[in-house]
Design a protein around this motif. Sequence first.
Motif, PDB file in Angstrom:
ATOM      1  N   UNK A 174       0.810  -1.228   0.000  1.00 16.09           N
ATOM      2  CA  UNK A 174       0.000   0.000   0.000  1.00 16.09           C
ATOM      3  C   UNK A 174       0.838   1.269   0.000  1.00 16.09           C
ATOM      4  N   UNK A 175       2.153   1.145   0.274  1.00 14.54           N
ATOM      5  CA  UNK A 175       3.038   2.321   0.212  1.00 14.54           C
ATOM      6  C   UNK A 175       3.280   2.750  -1.236  1.00 14.54           C
ATOM      7  N   UNK A 176       3.194   1.810  -2.157  1.00 14.97           N
ATOM      8  CA  UNK A 176       3.593   2.119  -3.539  1.00 14.97           C
ATOM      9  C   UNK A 176       2.520   1.798  -4.581  1.00 14.97           C
ATOM     10  N   UNK A 177       1.552   0.929  -4.229  1.00 15.07           N
ATOM     11  CA  UNK A 177       0.491   0.577  -5.181  1.00 15.07           C
ATOM     12  C   UNK A 177      -0.796   1.279  -4.756  1.00 15.07           C
ATOM     13  N   UNK A 178      -1.327   2.114  -5.629  1.00 14.19           N
ATOM     14  CA  UNK A 178      -2.499   2.922  -5.300  1.00 14.19           C
ATOM     15  C   UNK A 178      -3.666   2.530  -6.201  1.00 14.19           C
ATOM     16  N   UNK A 179      -4.842   2.491  -5.617  1.00 16.36           N
ATOM     17  CA  UNK A 179      -6.040   2.132  -6.366  1.00 16.36           C
ATOM     18  C   UNK A 179      -6.469   3.291  -7.257  1.00 16.36           C
ATOM     19  N   UNK A 180      -6.718   2.983  -8.513  1.00 22.62           N
ATOM     20  CA  UNK A 180      -7.184   3.998  -9.440  1.00 22.62           C
ATOM     21  C   UNK A 180      -8.607   3.721  -9.868  1.00 22.62           C
ATOM     22  N   UNK A 181      -9.143   4.618 -10.665  1.00 25.17           N
ATOM     23  CA  UNK A 181     -10.515   4.485 -11.159  1.00 25.17           C
ATOM     24  C   UNK A 181     -10.670   3.177 -11.947  1.00 25.17           C
ATOM     25  N   UNK A 182     -11.834   2.572 -11.840  1.00 25.55           N
ATOM     26  CA  UNK A 182     -12.149   1.384 -12.628  1.00 25.55           C
ATOM     27  C   UNK A 182     -11.433   0.128 -12.174  1.00 25.55           C
ATOM     28  N   UNK A 183     -10.843   0.170 -10.954  1.00 23.32           N
ATOM     29  CA  UNK A 183     -10.172  -1.019 -10.433  1.00 23.32           C
ATOM     30  C   UNK A 183      -8.758  -1.209 -10.946  1.00 23.32           C
ATOM     31  N   UNK A 184      -8.197  -0.193 -11.610  1.00 21.76           N
ATOM     32  CA  UNK A 184      -6.820  -0.286 -12.103  1.00 21.76           C
ATOM     33  C   UNK A 184      -5.861   0.109 -10.980  1.00 21.76           C
ATOM     34  N   UNK A 185      -4.876  -0.733 -10.698  1.00 23.38           N
ATOM     35  CA  UNK A 185      -3.847  -0.393  -9.721  1.00 23.38           C
ATOM     36  C   UNK A 185      -2.761   0.441 -10.395  1.00 23.38           C
ATOM     37  N   UNK A 186      -2.177   1.356  -9.623  1.00 24.66           N
ATOM     38  CA  UNK A 186      -1.257   2.347 -10.190  1.00 24.66           C
ATOM     39  C   UNK A 186       0.056   2.399  -9.419  1.00 24.66           C
ATOM     40  N   UNK A 187       1.147   2.492 -10.168  1.00 21.18           N
ATOM     41  CA  UNK A 187       2.483   2.648  -9.596  1.00 21.18           C
ATOM     42  C   UNK A 187       3.215   3.703 -10.420  1.00 21.18           C
ATOM     43  N   UNK A 188       3.962   4.572  -9.744  1.00 19.91           N
ATOM     44  CA  UNK A 188       4.849   5.514 -10.449  1.00 19.91           C
ATOM     45  C   UNK A 188       6.291   5.181 -10.087  1.00 19.91           C
ATOM     46  N   UNK A 189       7.084   4.838 -11.095  1.00 16.51           N
ATOM     47  CA  UNK A 189       8.489   4.508 -10.841  1.00 16.51           C
ATOM     48  C   UNK A 189       9.252   5.743 -10.372  1.00 16.51           C
ATOM     49  N   UNK A 190       8.906   6.900 -10.934  1.00 13.52           N
ATOM     50  CA  UNK A 190       9.678   8.114 -10.639  1.00 13.52           C
ATOM     51  C   UNK A 190      10.875   8.194 -11.552  1.00 13.52           C
ATOM     52  N   UNK A 191      11.811   9.053 -11.200  1.00 11.54           N
ATOM     53  CA  UNK A 191      12.975   9.216 -12.059  1.00 11.54           C
ATOM     54  C   UNK A 191      14.191   9.605 -11.259  1.00 11.54           C
ATOM     55  N   UNK A 192      15.367   9.455 -11.864  1.00 13.24           N
ATOM     56  CA  UNK A 192      16.593   9.865 -11.182  1.00 13.24           C
ATOM     57  C   UNK A 192      16.661  11.385 -11.093  1.00 13.24           C
ATOM     58  N   UNK A 193      17.459  11.920 -10.177  1.00 15.87           N
ATOM     59  CA  UNK A 193      17.637  13.378 -10.130  1.00 15.87           C
ATOM     60  C   UNK A 193      18.175  13.878 -11.471  1.00 15.87           C
ATOM     61  N   UNK A 194      17.817  15.106 -11.817  1.00 21.56           N
ATOM     62  CA  UNK A 194      18.265  15.680 -13.094  1.00 21.56           C
ATOM     63  C   UNK A 194      19.789  15.656 -13.169  1.00 21.56           C
ATOM     64  N   UNK A 195      20.292  15.146 -14.278  1.00 18.12           N
ATOM     65  CA  UNK A 195      21.738  15.138 -14.489  1.00 18.12           C
ATOM     66  C   UNK A 195      22.470  14.033 -13.761  1.00 18.12           C
ATOM     67  N   UNK A 196      21.738  13.160 -13.078  1.00 20.15           N
ATOM     68  CA  UNK A 196      22.391  12.074 -12.338  1.00 20.15           C
ATOM     69  C   UNK A 196      21.507  10.839 -12.393  1.00 20.15           C
ATOM     70  N   UNK A 197      22.138   9.689 -12.454  1.00 17.57           N
ATOM     71  CA  UNK A 197      21.359   8.447 -12.411  1.00 17.57           C
ATOM     72  C   UNK A 197      20.817   8.055 -13.770  1.00 17.57           C
ATOM     73  N   UNK A 198      20.092   6.947 -13.774  1.00 16.36           N
ATOM     74  CA  UNK A 198      19.635   6.355 -15.032  1.00 16.36           C
ATOM     75  C   UNK A 198      18.195   5.903 -14.894  1.00 16.36           C
TER      76      UNK A 198
END
Length: 245
Positions: free
Chosen positions: A62-86
Motif C-alpha cells: 500500500x506504500x507504492x500501489x495505489x487504487x485507481x478508477x475502474x479497479x486499475x492499480x497504479x504505480x509511479x516509478x519516478x525518475x533519477x535526479x536531473x543530471x544524475x542516475x539512469x
Amino acid sequence: GIGKSTTSCNISIALARRGEKVLQIGCDPKHDSTFTLTGFLIPTIIDTLQSKDYHYEDIWSEDVIHKGYGGVDCVEAGGPPAGAGCGGYVVGETVKLLKELNAFYEYDIILFDVLGDVVCGGFAAPLNYADYCVIITDNGFDALFAANRITASIREKTRTHPLRLAGLVGNRTSKRDLINKYVEACPMPVIEVLPLIEDIRVSRVKGKTLFEMVGSEPSLNYVCEYYLDIADQILSQPEGIVPKE
C-alpha cells in the motif's frame, strides 16, 4: 506531449472493463502517468525507497500501489535526479520491489507507460519485461521520427527477449498521410487511429479518464469504444512483428 499517458490510462480501464486485473506503471520522471486514474500525483517508488533507506523489507504494497478508477492499480516509478542516475535503474528497482512484494505476478496485464525519447538503454528497460510494445504517435514528423527510434530498439531487444511490436496507435490525428507513408516504408500493424478529439485533452486537465467522464456525458461513449477496440486487439494476443526501422 502526444497523449501517451492519457491513452495508457484509458486502455488500462478498457482492459479492466474486459475483466482483466491491470497494473499501470508510469516510467517517466514527471510521475504523472496515472494522474487521470487516481486524481493526484502518487508517491513514486524511488522516493519511497529513499525514505526507507532502501530497506525493501520496510515497504508494504500500500506504500507504492495505489487504487485507481475502474479497479486499475497504479504505480509511479519516478525518475533519477536531473543530471544524475539512469531511468533504466529506476525501472529495474521498481520491478525488483514489486517482485519482493509478490505483486508483479498478481496481475493479468502490466502496462508500462514509457516516454518516447529512446536516447539511452535506460528508458528502453521496460522492454526487458514486456511481451508487446505499442507505439503511440501522431501524424507529425517528430513523433514518427521518435517512433522509428523505438522501432530500432524493439528490433534490438527481440534478439534476446520474447518481445514483439503489436503496432502503432495514432492519437490526435485528423489526417494520417504521414502514418500511412511510414507503415508503407516500415510495414507494421496500425491498431487504431484516434481523431483530434478535444474532450480527450480536457479529460487530462480534469484529472479524469474518458470512462469516468462518460458517466455525466454519455455523448463521449464513442470515444471509449476506440480504447475498448485497442484493448480487444491486445487481448487477442496478436502474433506481433519484429519490426525493421
